[in-house]
Write an enzyme that holds these catalytic residues in place. Structure first.
Site, PDB file in Angstrom:
ATOM      1  N   CYS A 156      13.819   5.257  22.367  1.00 49.28           N
ATOM      2  CA  CYS A 156      15.154   5.855  22.345  1.00 49.28           C
ATOM      3  C   CYS A 156      16.207   4.846  22.806  1.00 49.28           C
ATOM      4  O   CYS A 156      16.410   4.648  24.001  1.00 49.28           O
ATOM      5  CB  CYS A 156      15.184   7.090  23.243  1.00 49.28           C
ATOM      6  N   CYS A 159      19.029   6.302  24.907  1.00 43.79           N
ATOM      7  CA  CYS A 159      18.671   6.590  26.308  1.00 43.79           C
ATOM      8  C   CYS A 159      18.598   5.302  27.122  1.00 43.79           C
ATOM      9  O   CYS A 159      19.041   5.258  28.261  1.00 43.79           O
ATOM     10  CB  CYS A 159      17.314   7.267  26.411  1.00 43.79           C
ATOM     11  N   ASP A 160      18.004   4.274  26.549  1.00 43.42           N
ATOM     12  CA  ASP A 160      17.622   3.106  27.344  1.00 43.42           C
ATOM     13  C   ASP A 160      18.385   1.823  27.011  1.00 43.42           C
ATOM     14  O   ASP A 160      18.230   0.818  27.715  1.00 43.42           O
ATOM     15  CB  ASP A 160      16.111   2.833  27.165  1.00 43.42           C
TER      16      ASP A 160
END
Ligand code: NDP
Length: 334
Positions: A156, A159-160
């Site tokens: 992701c 997200c990261d």
């Protein structure tokens, strides 16, 4: 008239109080909180089906890990995935949907009411069940993916990606997701490699154009990742170029982040003993409906859609599931 056993019935039948306390009877249970689950909830709530939604492993579903959604009708300027999902949740709650944290960990669909266990503890007895559990990101299956999970390997970018600001990263895959992830990362990172196993991208033309126009994305066609290296964290990847041909060669790239974007697996595992699945695990529904092979169990969204897998088609099938559920209950109660 009540259709199925209620909690009161259990008490009448001398089921121990402790067990009865762990059980709850609901009319409509919806598993999953992506566009399919919340749209099913909006329709079910407005039809007085008293839906309870368990959000599942990824509250808000896959769109919470995407950036801009530009193709959902009604948002001429686009909308971010998390914003859209928050709106859908609020809309479902506005009509009385009971939205709860929790993951369905097992299911017994052998009889009605259907039994679904949440977080291995609480048992929900449901008159109708709408499965909208979506799909989960796939990994390549390399030992190194496990070794460096959370230390350079991610599925992701949204997200990261932030953790890789100014660094070099790679995205595996050649579909729309991979392009989207690469484009997102290109705004944060110094350099983004796309590792593509074929000699072309599968992504839509518009996404391909955006990728090719982005100066810090380099597409490595006909490359397969076979390993990662690094002292505790990812420091690079080992690739094989033109695998299986006379020109086959090993290529090593230095990267700090390794992002997977190679598709998804439907989250249907806990239903496999009861529901008909296709060879890759997608729940089979009767054409033109959301009905599964079990009366009273309906499936919508990505868990039953291997072809379209779009937010808008998921939402559409969520609406269908609620209408199918309403008709089913109507037939049972008349
Ligand atoms: P896709 O199935 O479309 O693409 C998967 C990609 O990963 C392909 O390039 C595939 O290669 C590659 N791949 C699969 N397995 C491996 C492996 N073991 N090793 C190396 N590469 C592998 O998945 P997506 O998640 O990209 O997209 C799913 C659906 O969602 C699509 O319909 C897509 O259009 C849609 N989508 C739309 C978006 C948008 O419109 N903004 C954004 C994201 C997704 P190969 O081509 O060789 O099979």
């Amino acid at each position: 008239m009540a259709l199925f056993k209620k909690l009161d019935d259990l008490e009448e039948k001398n089921v121990p109080a402790s067990k009865a306390q762990e059980e709850e009877h609901v009319r409509t249970l919806i598993l999953g909180s992506g566009p399919a689950g919340y749209t099913a909830a909006i329709y079910a709530a407005r039809a007085n089906l008293s839906p309870v939604v368990y959000e599942g492993i990824e509250p808000g579903g896959q769109l919470t890990t995407t950036t801009e959604v530009e193709n959902f009708p009604g948002y001429p300027e686009g909308v971010t995935g998390p914003e859209m999902m928050e709106d859908l949740k609020k809309q479902a709650q506005r009509f009385g949907t009971d939205v709860r944290f929790g993951i369905a960990t097992s299911a017994d669909l052998s009889q009605r009411p259907f039994k679904v266990t949440i977080d291995e503890k609480k048992v929900i007895l449901a008159d109708v069940l709408i499965i909208a559990t979506g799909a989960t990101a796939k990994y390549l299956g390399l030992e190194a993916e496990k070794k460096y999970a959370g230390s350079g390997v991610s599925a992701c970018a949204t997200c990261d990606g932030f953790f890789y600001k100014g660094k070099d990263v790679a995205v595996v895959g050649g579909g729309d997701s991979a392009c989207e992830e690469a484009l997102y990362l290109s705004n944060l990172c110094r350099k983004v490699y796309m590792i593509v196993r074929k000699d072309h991208l599968r992504a839509s033309k518009i996404m391909q154009e955006r990728v090719f126009k982005t100066h810090n994305i380099e597409v490595l066609f006909e490359h397969n990742a076979i390993d990662l290296f690094g002292d505790g964290v990812v420091e690079g990847a080992v690739l094989v170029k033109k695998k299986g041909t006379p020109e086959e060669e090993e290529v090593r790239i230095k990267i700090d982040g390794f992002f997977l974007a190679i598709g998804h697996t439907p989250n249907s595992g806990i239903f496999k003993d009861y529901l008909e699945l296709d060879e890759t695990g997608y729940i089979k529904t009767q054409p033109g409906t959301t009905r599964t092979n079990i009366h009273g169990v309906f499936a919508c969204g990505d868990v039953q859609d291997r072809i379209y897998r779009q937010a808008v088609t998921a939402a559409g099938s969520g609406c269908m599931a609620a209408i199918d559920a309403e008709r089913f209950l109507g037939e049972q109660e008349s």
